[in-house]
Design a protein around this motif. Structure first.
Motif, mmCIF file in Angstrom:
data_model
loop_
_atom_site.group_PDB
_atom_site.id
_atom_site.type_symbol
_atom_site.label_atom_id
_atom_site.label_comp_id
_atom_site.label_asym_id
_atom_site.label_seq_id
_atom_site.Cartn_x
_atom_site.Cartn_y
_atom_site.Cartn_z
ATOM 1 N N VAL A 1 0.799 -0.950 -0.032
ATOM 2 C CA VAL A 1 0.064 -0.013 0.005
ATOM 3 C C VAL A 1 0.859 1.317 0.045
ATOM 4 N N TYR A 2 0.730 2.043 -0.883
ATOM 5 C CA TYR A 2 1.698 3.299 -1.175
ATOM 6 C C TYR A 2 0.542 4.546 -0.686
ATOM 7 N N GLY A 3 -0.606 4.399 -0.769
ATOM 8 C CA GLY A 3 -1.274 5.878 -0.354
ATOM 9 C C GLY A 3 -2.568 5.432 0.236
ATOM 10 N N MET A 4 -3.061 6.690 1.201
ATOM 11 C CA MET A 4 -4.244 6.232 1.868
ATOM 12 C C MET A 4 -5.101 7.270 1.316
ATOM 13 N N PRO A 5 -6.675 6.868 0.912
ATOM 14 C CA PRO A 5 -7.583 7.963 0.473
ATOM 15 C C PRO A 5 -8.325 8.376 1.545
ATOM 16 N N LEU A 6 -8.795 9.540 1.585
ATOM 17 C CA LEU A 6 -9.901 10.255 2.303
ATOM 18 C C LEU A 6 -11.139 10.162 1.663
ATOM 19 N N ARG A 7 -11.280 10.464 0.337
ATOM 20 C CA ARG A 7 -12.390 10.383 -0.338
ATOM 21 C C ARG A 7 -12.514 9.603 -1.591
ATOM 22 N N LEU A 8 -13.600 9.273 -1.938
ATOM 23 C CA LEU A 8 -13.840 8.753 -3.399
ATOM 24 C C LEU A 8 -15.328 8.864 -3.776
ATOM 25 N N GLY A 9 -15.514 8.592 -5.055
ATOM 26 C CA GLY A 9 -17.058 8.803 -5.530
ATOM 27 C C GLY A 9 -17.102 8.009 -6.765
ATOM 28 N N SER A 10 -18.079 7.695 -7.152
ATOM 29 C CA SER A 10 -18.238 6.925 -8.552
ATOM 30 C C SER A 10 -19.185 7.591 -9.221
ATOM 31 N N MET A 11 -19.210 7.231 -10.779
ATOM 32 C CA MET A 11 -20.086 7.611 -11.496
ATOM 33 C C MET A 11 -21.343 7.579 -11.137
ATOM 34 N N MET A 12 -22.316 8.598 -11.424
ATOM 35 C CA MET A 12 -23.647 8.546 -11.006
ATOM 36 C C MET A 12 -24.601 8.952 -12.133
ATOM 37 N N MET A 13 -25.772 8.811 -12.029
ATOM 38 C CA MET A 13 -26.395 9.545 -13.250
ATOM 39 C C MET A 13 -27.483 10.746 -12.472
ATOM 40 N N PHE A 14 -27.451 11.916 -13.071
ATOM 41 C CA PHE A 14 -28.280 12.900 -12.552
ATOM 42 C C PHE A 14 -29.282 13.132 -13.760
ATOM 43 N N TYR A 15 -30.547 13.543 -13.047
ATOM 44 C CA TYR A 15 -31.524 13.805 -14.007
ATOM 45 C C TYR A 15 -32.371 15.000 -13.879
ATOM 46 N N ASN A 16 -32.871 15.641 -14.791
ATOM 47 C CA ASN A 16 -33.714 16.680 -14.526
ATOM 48 C C ASN A 16 -35.216 16.422 -14.451
ATOM 49 N N LYS A 17 -35.726 16.566 -13.159
ATOM 50 C CA LYS A 17 -37.106 16.076 -13.092
ATOM 51 C C LYS A 17 -38.016 16.816 -14.079
ATOM 52 N N ASN A 18 -37.752 18.228 -14.057
ATOM 53 C CA ASN A 18 -38.826 19.190 -14.817
ATOM 54 C C ASN A 18 -38.898 18.559 -16.116
#
Lengths: 293, 435
Positions: B143-160
């Motif tokens: 292990v060379y690095g420690m992460p604080l945050r991550l996130g993955s691809m989402m789908m956003f949608y325009n309700k209107n």
């Protein structure tokens, strides 16, 4: 005389120091590095002519070389002719001439990324007639359907040249004094002999300002060969259309950990620029006219 | 007199020159002052949100660690790697370095400290973290690095836009077919409205599309080219169909200069990273929006973004640097991050806590799906040639999607270039193993 000599070296030493440490030294090192595989972080390994062989087999290199030569052979003549034309117009002593001169000169000082981003907006083709940029908007007014510029193979390179011409005013600084120093009596003599204005320009003015033209052309060839920022900020939709050698060099040196390969590109560029400049100098003997001779 | 003047000016010159050369920058890593205090330099990239977060964590850190000063250095992301390289070559690296996809390239070249012994010694339990976060920074089992945050691809949608056409909102069950169907209805070229955001253009978009349809750029072990496998080809065909035949997603030349299609309400569905949550909260006022997981083809897949804190091998304050990394990825730091309700904390317990999931009245309602999408998260297909392979593949995709060139014309070019790069990759791997 000894004192003179001593003084000469004394006065020139700051420049000499700078040249040796910051230019000549790095040049020698990059020459060596171009024969190695070097990623900056680990020691360089000697690979002989590998980098150069790889370069010649690399399609991207040929694309970039082709683009660079296109910019040089199309862009530089445009730059010279346009600069000279503007300078001739700015020579006249009309009211407010200084304002005009300033207006044409300023763009060459305002350069850089911010201006190029502005060009990006101006060159925008728009979609379905929405968000059309200034250039295509103006073309539309006179009934021309403007191209997609960066998104069309035929227009991506001309777009880069167009943007580069933004700085054409810089050469006014060199042309104006040259034009002003053309001997009056020669022009008047030609006039009395019945030469047309065009004839006078070709036979009298042009030979007199040829050193200035030669100088700007040579400098512009060198600058164009090293062109980086314009195609970087306004690339074609397919970068292969617009990438220059300098972009290839930059990517390899600083993005892909290939400093040795990038050094090889740098030396190939050096050979090209040197060659072009020598050819230039050779032909200059035939058309550049110096007073002192 | 003249002589004196010239001598004086020369002396002045020499003095200026030596001053330029001899001056030591004040921020020398490891110039610990004499009373036992050490200074740890910590370089990272990021904008306002990131700066604020880093400062907040530092304030907490210095409360409990009085003898370690942390000097945060925010570097522009343009040229970030070059800056790191330069500092390393000069023998003066930052003690702690934030890295993302370049982690492997730097680790392989022996510039980063293996953190495994420290992790073991202090009993940091890696099982507390999401696997995908640790995996991305584990090279050759270390292990060379420690992460604080991550996130993955989402789908956003325009309700209107969905309401306007009487369509059901997308949910976790949506496939690309459903997306295309709704996209067809929503797209309105006269209004400049597209059903779906632009596809391709960067690694994560390409990876999401490929993986969700069972394709990938490289083989599982990242040694062979896989973009011409039947699954990958089918995925590229589908992408081409969406963009060029149906025209429900803008190609590069259809994206207006300087207009954000999403925040101005001209995109029905957007598949993109989670940072859009904070910016959408800040910039969208005239329509309602929500999120769901990215659509699936044959499977769900969400490429994951993260970055991690690494330690320089040449650091002079390794113990202090480790304390910094440990704290910056520990519970207090994670809590500070969680309160932003943006990127997901890398610690599972914190991510699942109300601190992170309770948004009050703010959109998006389906915020907890952020965690759902981590179940199908995968790390970028990083190799030593990541930068170049990425570039080649992106250009290939652009030729197909934006320039409408036939796939059979583009693929051989991409294949030969990537295979050359993979060979180079293999050569480098062997060389680094020898060293």
């Amino acid at each position: 005389m000894g004192g003179e000599k001593k003084k000469f070296w004394l006065y020139i030493s700051p420049w000499l120091f700078g040249f040796v440490v910051f230019i000549a030294g790095p040049m020698v090192v990059s020459m060596y590095l171009s024969f190695t595989a070097y990623d900056v972080l680990t020691p360089a390994r000697w690979v002989g002519f590998d980098n150069y062989i790889q370069l010649l087999n690399h399609e991207r290199f040929w694309d970039a070389l082709g683009n660079t030569l296109f910019y040089t052979f199309v862009g530089v003549p445009l730059h010279v002719v346009l600069g000279l034309s503007i300078s001739i117009l700015l020579l006249r002593a009309i009211p407010g001439i200084n304002m005009f001169r300033t207006a044409f000169y300023l763009p060459s000082i305002f350069g850089g990324v911010a201006i190029l981003l502005l060009w990006n907006f101006m060159l925008a083709p728009g979609t379905n007639g929405q968000n059309v940029g200034l250039i295509n908007g103006l073309l539309g007014m006179v009934g021309i359907d403007g191209p997609g510029w960066s998104s069309s193979e035929a227009w991506a390179k001309p777009a880069v040249i167009l943007v580069k011409l933004w700085g054409v005013g810089g050469s006014i600084l060199i042309y104006l004094p040259a034009l002003a120093s053309v001997p009056r009596d020669l022009l008047e003599a030609a006039d009395i002999d019945g030469a047309s204005p065009f004839k006078r320009f070709v036979s009298v003015t042009l030979p007199c300002i040829s050193p200035a033209v030669f100088f700007t052309a040579t400098m512009e060839i060198i600058n164009t060969f090293k062109m980086f920022i314009e195609p970087m900020i306004i690339p074609g939709l397919n970068p292969a259309w617009t990438d220059t050698l300098m972009i290839l060099l930059y990517n390899n040196a600083f993005e892909y950990f290939r400093m040795g390969y990038a050094s090889a590109i740098a030396w190939v560029m050096f050979i090209f620029i040197m060659g072009l400049t020598l050819v230039n100098l050779y032909f200059a003997k035939r058309w550049v006219y110096y007073d002192s001779k | 007199m003249k002589k004196l003047l010239s001598w004086m000016s020369l002396c002045l010159l020499v003095w200026v020159l030596t001053a330029c050369m001899g001056s030591e920058p004040s921020s020398q890593p490891g110039d610990g002052s004499s009373d036992g205090e050490v200074t740890v330099t910590f370089s990272y990239w990021g904008a306002t949100f990131d700066k604020e977060r880093m400062e907040a964590i530092r304030a907490e850190f210095e409360k409990v660690n009085e003898d370690i000063n942390v000097e945060l250095v925010n570097l522009p992301s343009e040229g970030y790697s070059q800056k790191q390289m330069t500092m390393m070559t000069a023998g003066n690296p930052y003690d702690v370095i934030q890295l993302a996809e370049q982690s492997y390239a730097f680790a392989a070249r022996g510039t980063l400290e293996d953190l495994s012994p420290y992790i073991e010694r202090d009993g940091v339990d890696l099982n507390d973290f999401y696997d995908v976060g640790i995996e991305s920074y584990t090279h050759e089992g270390r292990v060379y690095g420690m992460p604080l945050r991550l996130g993955s691809m989402m789908m956003f949608y325009n309700k209107n836009l969905f309401d306007e056409h009487g369509l059901d909102y997308p949910d976790e069950t949506w496939t690309w077919e459903d997306v295309i169907e709704a996209g067809e209805v929503i797209t309105d070229h006269d209004e400049g409205v597209f059903g779906l955001s632009a596809l391709g253009g960067w690694w994560a978009s390409i990876a999401q599309f490929l993986h969700s349809n069972g394709g990938s750029i490289l083989s599982e072990d990242r040694t062979a080219f896989n973009l011409d496998s039947p699954e990958s080809l089918a995925a590229i065909e589908l992408m081409n169909e969406i963009v060029n035949e149906r025209d429900i997603s803008p190609s590069a030349s259809q994206i207006p200069e300087g207009v954000d299609l999403w925040t101005s309400g001209r995109i029905g569905m957007m598949v993109d990273g989670p940072w859009h949550i904070l910016s959408s909260q800040a910039n969208i006022t005239d329509f309602d929006w929500d999120i769901t997981v990215a659509p699936k083809g044959t499977q769900h897949a969400s490429p994951t973004f993260s970055n991690a804190f690494h330690m320089s091998k040449a650091s002079k304050n390794k113990e202090a640097a480790w304390e910094v990394i440990k704290f910056w990825t520990g519970p207090e730091a994670q809590a500070i991050l969680a309160e932003e309700h943006g990127d997901t904390p890398s610690m599972i317990a914190v991510a699942e806590s109300d601190t992170y999931l309770e948004l009050g009245d703010n959109p998006p309602e389906n915020f907890e799906l952020m965690l759902e999408s981590l179940n199908t998260a995968f790390a970028p297909e990083v190799t030593l040639m990541w930068g170049e392979i990425n570039q080649v593949v992106q250009e290939g995709f652009s030729r197909v999607i934006d320039l409408n060139e036939p796939i059979e014309d583009v693929m051989p070019d991409v294949k030969s270039e990537v295979e050359d790069l993979l060979e180079e990759d293999k050569r480098l791997q062997e060389q680094f193993e020898e060293d």
